[in-house]
Design an enzyme around this catalytic site. Structure first.
Site, short mmCIF file in Angstrom:
data_model
loop_
_atom_site.label_atom_id
_atom_site.label_comp_id
_atom_site.label_asym_id
_atom_site.label_seq_id
_atom_site.Cartn_x
_atom_site.Cartn_y
_atom_site.Cartn_z
N ASP A 47 -30.38 3.75 -41.98
CA ASP A 47 -30.54 3.83 -40.36
C ASP A 47 -31.89 3.75 -40.09
O ASP A 47 -32.62 4.43 -39.60
CB ASP A 47 -30.17 5.32 -40.20
CG ASP A 47 -28.55 5.49 -39.97
OD1 ASP A 47 -27.68 4.61 -40.09
OD2 ASP A 47 -28.03 6.55 -39.47
N ASN A 73 -25.17 3.80 -41.66
CA ASN A 73 -23.86 3.60 -40.87
C ASN A 73 -24.40 2.90 -39.53
O ASN A 73 -23.54 2.32 -38.58
CB ASN A 73 -23.17 4.86 -40.61
CG ASN A 73 -24.06 5.87 -39.91
OD1 ASN A 73 -25.18 6.24 -40.22
ND2 ASN A 73 -23.64 6.44 -38.69
N HIS A 74 -25.53 2.86 -39.13
CA HIS A 74 -25.97 2.27 -37.87
C HIS A 74 -26.10 0.89 -38.26
O HIS A 74 -25.87 0.14 -37.28
CB HIS A 74 -27.30 3.18 -37.23
CG HIS A 74 -26.99 4.13 -36.65
ND1 HIS A 74 -27.23 4.34 -35.03
CD2 HIS A 74 -26.67 5.56 -36.88
CE1 HIS A 74 -26.88 5.63 -34.81
NE2 HIS A 74 -26.44 6.33 -35.77
#
Length: 206
Positions: A47, A73-74
């Site tokens: 992230d 996840n970003h």
């Protein structure tokens, strides 16, 4: 999915929680630590981008010889948005900085995001006699093994293990000495058994 780093190649190895575009904050902290880019290594739990003011600068760290990262996840949301052309989920989660850039800026960011496709989900570091495992959200197995198949979605997104810890249901992960995770912003670093959660919400003032 996996990458190995030999800790003896570096003087110090620093681990960093979710950066989320807080490039200036990171640079200030590295100066305080007297970080030496010729001798030290910085590893990110993922992230790098979104929400903060300097996401493109944070992605630029991927070009540095002294920097390693697992995929967060970003980064995954960004890759999926660009692949599908559907930007809504990414923009709702802080990806609007990308569409606000001009064409030249986006071209450079596109090259860096393409590099994110090659980021490992799990980094293993041997330091002396200790084995450290770094992943974004979780290592979703009771035992760590090098190159063991695990669910990428859970590596990137799962908060189940941390929720169990916070509810008082603890347990170690076998196969390594220490596991380092980000993903969930906490008021302070959380350590239990052999797991360490180090996202202290830099982008939210932590």
């Amino acid at each position: 999915m996996y990458q190995r780093i030999n800790g003896s190649d570096w003087r110090n190895i620093w681990l960093m929680g979710d950066l989320h575009g807080c490039f200036a904050l990171l640079m200030n902290r590295l100066r305080q630590l007297r970080f030496d880019p010729w001798a030290d290594l910085l590893i990110s739990v993922g992230d790098l981008i979104d929400r903060g003011p300097q996401s493109a600068d944070c992605l630029g760290l991927l070009r540095c010889r002294w920097f390693r990262a697992v995929r967060g996840n970003h980064e995954q949301m960004a890759l999926e948005a660009l692949e599908s052309g559907d930007m809504r989920l990414w923009q709702m989660n802080g990806g609007d900085w990308y569409v606000k850039g001009d064409a030249r800026q986006r071209a450079d960011v596109d090259r860096l995001l393409a590099h994110c496709r090659r980021l490992p989900l799990i980094i293993e570091v041997e330091c002396g006699k200790a084995r450290h495992v770094i992943a974004h959200a979780d290592y979703p197995a009771p035992v760590y093994r090098w190159q063991q198949p695990v669910d990428p979605q859970r590596v990137l997104w799962s908060r189940h293990r941390l929720s169990e810890h916070l509810a008082g249901r603890h347990g170690a992960i076998a196969g390594a000495d220490h596991f380092w995770f980000g993903h969930t912003p906490l008021q302070a670093r959380y350590d239990h058994d052999n797991q360490h959660y180090i996202d202290t919400g830099a982008v939210f003032g932590g």
